[in-house]
Design an enzyme around this catalytic site. Structure first.
Site, PDB file in Angstrom:
ATOM      1  CG  ASP A   1      -9.294   1.933  -3.143  1.00 31.59           C
ATOM      2  OD1 ASP A   1      -8.334   2.686  -2.880  1.00 31.59           O
ATOM      3  OD2 ASP A   1      -9.261   0.712  -2.912  1.00 31.59           O
ATOM      4  CB  SER A   2      -5.941   1.618  -6.227  1.00 31.23           C
ATOM      5  OG  SER A   2      -5.883   0.899  -5.010  1.00 31.23           O
TER       6      SER A   2
ATOM      7  CB  CYS B   1      -8.011   5.633  -2.137  1.00 30.49           C
ATOM      8  SG  CYS B   1      -6.303   5.289  -2.569  1.00 30.49           S
TER       9      CYS B   1
ATOM     10  CD  GLU C   1      -6.975  -4.738  -5.474  1.00 29.86           C
ATOM     11  OE1 GLU C   1      -7.565  -5.199  -6.451  1.00 29.86           O
ATOM     12  OE2 GLU C   1      -7.489  -3.887  -4.710  1.00 29.86           O
TER      13      GLU C   1
ATOM     14  CB  CYS D   1      -3.705   1.472   3.291  1.00 30.03           C
ATOM     15  SG  CYS D   1      -4.145   0.649   1.742  1.00 30.03           S
TER      16      CYS D   1
ATOM     17  CG  HIS E   1      -6.417  -2.248  -0.389  1.00 31.92           C
ATOM     18  ND1 HIS E   1      -6.576  -1.024  -0.989  1.00 31.92           N
ATOM     19  CD2 HIS E   1      -6.538  -3.170  -1.389  1.00 31.92           C
ATOM     20  CE1 HIS E   1      -6.790  -1.190  -2.293  1.00 31.92           C
ATOM     21  NE2 HIS E   1      -6.769  -2.488  -2.560  1.00 31.92           N
TER      22      HIS E   1
HETATM   23  N1  DGL Z   1      -6.640   1.683  -0.788  1.00 32.22           N
HETATM   24  C1  DGL Z   1      -5.532   2.501  -0.956  1.00 32.22           C
HETATM   25  C2  DGL Z   1      -5.190   3.398   0.165  1.00 32.22           C
HETATM   26  O1  DGL Z   1      -6.041   3.646   0.984  1.00 32.22           O
HETATM   27  C3  DGL Z   1      -4.679   2.358  -2.160  1.00 32.22           C
HETATM   28  C4  DGL Z   1      -3.590   1.381  -2.004  1.00 32.22           C
HETATM   29  C5  DGL Z   1      -2.797   1.190  -3.278  1.00 32.22           C
HETATM   30  O2  DGL Z   1      -3.382   1.094  -4.337  1.00 32.22           O
HETATM   31  O3  DGL Z   1      -1.570   1.117  -3.147  1.00 32.22           O
HETATM   32  O4  DGL Z   1      -4.102   3.882   0.270  1.00 32.22           O
END
Ligand code: DGL
Length: 267
Positions: free
Chosen positions: A15-16, A78, A156, A188, A190
């Site tokens: 993931d990011s 992600c 984050e 998302c 997150h």
């Molecule tokens: N966790 C991410 C997602 O599911 C990435 C969010 C990001 O880095 O902008 O989209």
């Protein structure tokens, strides 16, 4: 080098940043014996405002790192990387790649008002993948897509309970509430980390739909089909990599798994 038995090889997740840990959590619950390698591209988060080419390049880089470590499958934990890169990665690599998409289909099935909302990053919100999902399943129902720039950065930074997050959420949620949504897709990985904050703003009557568990079940199905399930009786080991130091990553990892971890650096 000792060759590890196929099924004992780890599963890679990327993931990011911290978001994919919500998927790792579901994977551990369903497949506790599996060894896992989690890669967080913290130095390049958020992905949501980056170009498709950039996200593809970073995703390929993390897949290469995971393949060097002989993983048996990769989970794109992600939504943004899935929308931007899943098809490219599947063409390029031969191992099973499990991706995640917003839970539009289950949300439409639950909705009584016939109006659902999708919270996602800007990249996912404008993606062809989400557009296709809506065209395929919406029928007469309404799907309102809300891009949420800025939210991932706050998560984050560990600012999940602060005033800033509250205000930003209010701004994104109010138009959806005004339109009569009764189901909200957290599109998302997150966003499950602020599930409670979202729920308390929208009220208990609105159902929040997450996709970590279905992704874990799909992973289980794919491993089983390929005879790759780890049958060990002990709990699997987890290794974590990050492209920048992140105390948040280690903190959330501990909250989720109950274990301490030191993230190793990768470039
Ligand atoms: N966790 C991410 C997602 O599911 C990435 C969010 C990001 O880095 O902008 O989209």
């Amino acid at each position: 080098m000792v060759k590890v038995n196929e099924a004992e090889r780890a599963i890679g997740l990327f993931d990011s940043g911290v978001g994919g840990l919500t998927v790792l959590d579901c994977v551990q619950q369903i497949l506790p014996a599996e060894n896992l390698i989690y890669v967080a591209d913290t130095a390049h988060a958020p992905y949501g405002d980056k170009s498709v080419d950039y996200i593809c390049e970073r995703s390929q880089h993390m897949c290469d790192l995971l393949i060097d470590r002989e993983v048996k499958a990769i989970v794109i934990a992600c939504n943004t990387a899935t929308a931007a890169a899943a098809s490219v990665l599947r063409e390029q690599y031969e191992l099973p790649i499990i991706a995640m998409e917003p839970g539009v289909k289950p949300a439409l099935a639950i909705s009584k008002s016939g109006v659902i909302g999708v919270l996602a990053t800007a990249e996912t919100a404008h993606s062809k993948q989400l557009d296709d999902l809506v065209s395929r399943y919406a029928g007469e129902k309404q799907v309102l897509i809300q891009a949420c720039p800025g939210l991932v950065e706050l998560i984050e930074a560990g600012e999940t309970d602060g005033n800033k997050t509250q205000k930003l959420l209010q701004r994104y949620l109010q138009p959806l509430l005004d339109a009569g949504v009764d189901t909200l897709v957290l599109g998302c990985s997150h966003y499950p980390l602020i599930h409670q904050q979202i729920q308390s703003l929208v009220g208990e009557k609105i159902e929040l739909v997450e996709t970590g568990a279905p992704v874990a079940r799909e992973l289980q199905r794919r491993l089983s089909k390929n005879n790759l399930l780890n049958s060990a009786s002990d709990s699997g080991k987890v290794q974590v990599f990050s492209s920048a130091p992140s105390t948040q990553l280690e903190l959330i990892f501990e909250q989720i798994t109950g274990a301490k971890v030191l993230a190793e650096r990768f470039e």
